[in-house]
Design a protein around this motif. Structure first.
Motif, short mmCIF file in Angstrom:
data_model
loop_
_atom_site.label_atom_id
_atom_site.label_comp_id
_atom_site.label_asym_id
_atom_site.label_seq_id
_atom_site.Cartn_x
_atom_site.Cartn_y
_atom_site.Cartn_z
N LYS A 118 -2.03 -7.07 0.65
CA LYS A 118 -2.13 -8.20 -0.29
C LYS A 118 -0.74 -8.55 -0.83
O LYS A 118 -0.33 -9.72 -0.83
CB LYS A 118 -3.07 -7.86 -1.43
CG LYS A 118 -3.26 -9.00 -2.40
CD LYS A 118 -4.25 -8.64 -3.49
CE LYS A 118 -4.41 -9.82 -4.45
NZ LYS A 118 -5.33 -9.50 -5.53
N ASN A 119 -0.01 -7.54 -1.28
CA ASN A 119 1.32 -7.77 -1.87
C ASN A 119 2.33 -8.30 -0.87
O ASN A 119 3.26 -9.00 -1.25
CB ASN A 119 1.84 -6.48 -2.51
CG ASN A 119 1.01 -6.04 -3.69
OD1 ASN A 119 0.31 -6.83 -4.31
ND2 ASN A 119 1.06 -4.75 -4.00
N GLU A 120 2.15 -7.96 0.42
CA GLU A 120 3.08 -8.42 1.46
C GLU A 120 2.67 -9.76 2.08
O GLU A 120 3.31 -10.22 3.01
CB GLU A 120 3.20 -7.35 2.55
CG GLU A 120 3.86 -6.06 2.07
CD GLU A 120 5.31 -6.26 1.66
OE1 GLU A 120 6.06 -6.97 2.37
OE2 GLU A 120 5.71 -5.71 0.60
N GLY A 121 1.59 -10.37 1.58
CA GLY A 121 1.21 -11.71 2.00
C GLY A 121 0.41 -11.81 3.28
O GLY A 121 0.41 -12.87 3.92
N TYR A 122 -0.29 -10.76 3.66
CA TYR A 122 -1.15 -10.83 4.84
C TYR A 122 -2.41 -11.61 4.51
O TYR A 122 -2.94 -11.51 3.41
CB TYR A 122 -1.48 -9.42 5.34
CG TYR A 122 -0.29 -8.75 5.97
CD1 TYR A 122 -0.10 -8.78 7.34
CD2 TYR A 122 0.67 -8.13 5.18
CE1 TYR A 122 1.02 -8.20 7.92
CE2 TYR A 122 1.79 -7.54 5.75
CZ TYR A 122 1.96 -7.59 7.11
OH TYR A 122 3.06 -7.02 7.69
N ALA A 123 -2.90 -12.38 5.47
CA ALA A 123 -4.11 -13.18 5.26
C ALA A 123 -5.31 -12.27 5.01
O ALA A 123 -6.16 -12.59 4.17
CB ALA A 123 -4.38 -14.08 6.46
N TYR A 124 -5.39 -11.20 5.75
CA TYR A 124 -6.47 -10.24 5.57
C TYR A 124 -6.12 -8.94 6.28
O TYR A 124 -5.19 -8.87 7.07
CB TYR A 124 -7.81 -10.78 6.08
CG TYR A 124 -7.84 -11.18 7.53
CD1 TYR A 124 -8.08 -10.25 8.54
CD2 TYR A 124 -7.66 -12.51 7.90
CE1 TYR A 124 -8.12 -10.62 9.86
CE2 TYR A 124 -7.69 -12.89 9.24
CZ TYR A 124 -7.92 -11.94 10.20
OH TYR A 124 -7.96 -12.31 11.53
N MET A 125 -6.92 -7.93 5.99
CA MET A 125 -6.85 -6.66 6.68
C MET A 125 -8.21 -6.45 7.34
O MET A 125 -9.24 -6.61 6.69
CB MET A 125 -6.56 -5.51 5.70
CG MET A 125 -6.44 -4.15 6.37
SD MET A 125 -6.00 -2.82 5.21
CE MET A 125 -7.60 -2.46 4.47
N SER A 126 -8.18 -6.11 8.60
CA SER A 126 -9.44 -5.83 9.31
C SER A 126 -9.40 -4.42 9.86
O SER A 126 -8.34 -3.80 9.96
CB SER A 126 -9.65 -6.84 10.44
OG SER A 126 -8.67 -6.68 11.44
N TRP A 127 -10.58 -3.90 10.21
CA TRP A 127 -10.69 -2.56 10.76
C TRP A 127 -12.05 -2.40 11.40
O TRP A 127 -12.94 -3.22 11.22
CB TRP A 127 -10.46 -1.49 9.69
CG TRP A 127 -11.51 -1.47 8.61
CD1 TRP A 127 -12.62 -0.69 8.58
CD2 TRP A 127 -11.56 -2.26 7.43
NE1 TRP A 127 -13.36 -0.94 7.44
CE2 TRP A 127 -12.72 -1.90 6.72
CE3 TRP A 127 -10.72 -3.24 6.88
CZ2 TRP A 127 -13.07 -2.50 5.51
CZ3 TRP A 127 -11.07 -3.83 5.68
CH2 TRP A 127 -12.24 -3.45 5.01
N GLN A 128 -12.18 -1.34 12.17
CA GLN A 128 -13.44 -0.98 12.81
C GLN A 128 -13.70 0.49 12.55
O GLN A 128 -12.77 1.25 12.29
CB GLN A 128 -13.36 -1.17 14.33
CG GLN A 128 -13.08 -2.57 14.78
CD GLN A 128 -13.00 -2.63 16.29
OE1 GLN A 128 -13.91 -3.11 16.92
NE2 GLN A 128 -11.92 -2.14 16.87
N THR A 129 -14.94 0.88 12.63
CA THR A 129 -15.28 2.30 12.60
C THR A 129 -16.46 2.53 13.53
O THR A 129 -17.19 1.60 13.86
CB THR A 129 -15.58 2.78 11.16
OG1 THR A 129 -15.62 4.21 11.15
CG2 THR A 129 -16.89 2.24 10.63
N ALA A 130 -16.60 3.76 13.93
CA ALA A 130 -17.68 4.11 14.85
C ALA A 130 -19.04 3.92 14.17
O ALA A 130 -19.18 4.13 12.96
CB ALA A 130 -17.52 5.55 15.33
N ILE A 131 -20.03 3.57 14.94
CA ILE A 131 -21.38 3.34 14.42
C ILE A 131 -21.93 4.60 13.75
O ILE A 131 -22.62 4.51 12.74
CB ILE A 131 -22.31 2.87 15.56
CG1 ILE A 131 -21.91 1.46 16.00
CG2 ILE A 131 -23.77 2.91 15.14
CD1 ILE A 131 -22.62 0.96 17.23
#
Length: 158
Positions: free
Chosen positions: A116-129
């Motif tokens: 957020k502070n570095e100006g990224y539009a969003y952060m995404s991620w995945q995790t195992a089911i």
């Protein structure tokens, strides 16, 4: 249950490479049951991230006595539709000895604040089911499971 009261969350530095390499091996081999990376591949990768502001960054949680208890890896990309950089949280791992003290939550919040502070539009991620403990953490932190109209593809090279 962990007895260490405080952790310092900070960016990885060159002096962390050996200890972080061991922590990442436990993540890859013990946690994910993957193959041990050949030769110096993992160490070289850590050093690459240290040297390249564009590729990504890593953060570690350090105990009072200087041990690395957890790490998170962000890789950077770009969204054409947002015309803005994005961050992908590829790894968030707390060593077994340090689980149960809220460290995963603190580390996640740190990387979220960073993006957020570095100006990224969003952060995404995945995790195992089947990784329900991670899913509980991500839901608690405000993450949304996006069942989008997009289909994930990959081709694995052996």
């Amino acid at each position: 249950m962990l007895l260490v009261a405080t952790f310092k969350i900070r960016p990885v530095v060159l002096e962390d490479v050996e200890q972080l390499n061991g922590l990442m091996l436990r993540y890859i081999v013990d946690f994910y049951k993957g193959k041990t990376p050949e030769g110096t591949k993992l160490e070289d990768h850590i050093k690459h991230l240290l040297a390249s502001d564009e590729a990504g960054t890593q953060f570690v949680a350090e105990t009072d006595d200087g041990r690395l208890a957890a790490f998170a890896t962000l890789y950077f990309s770009f969204s054409t539709t947002r015309v803005q950089k994005i961050a992908i949280l590829n790894d968030l791992f707390v060593d077994a000895e340090f689980r149960g003290a809220g460290l995963g939550e603190k580390l996640f919040q740190h990387v979220l604040d960073y993006t957020k502070n570095e100006g990224y539009a969003y952060m995404s991620w995945q995790t195992a089911i089947d990784n329900t403990s991670a899913q509980a953490l991500y839901k608690k932190m405000g993450g949304k499971n996006i069942n989008s109209e997009w289909i994930h593809y990959e081709i694995e090279h052996h």
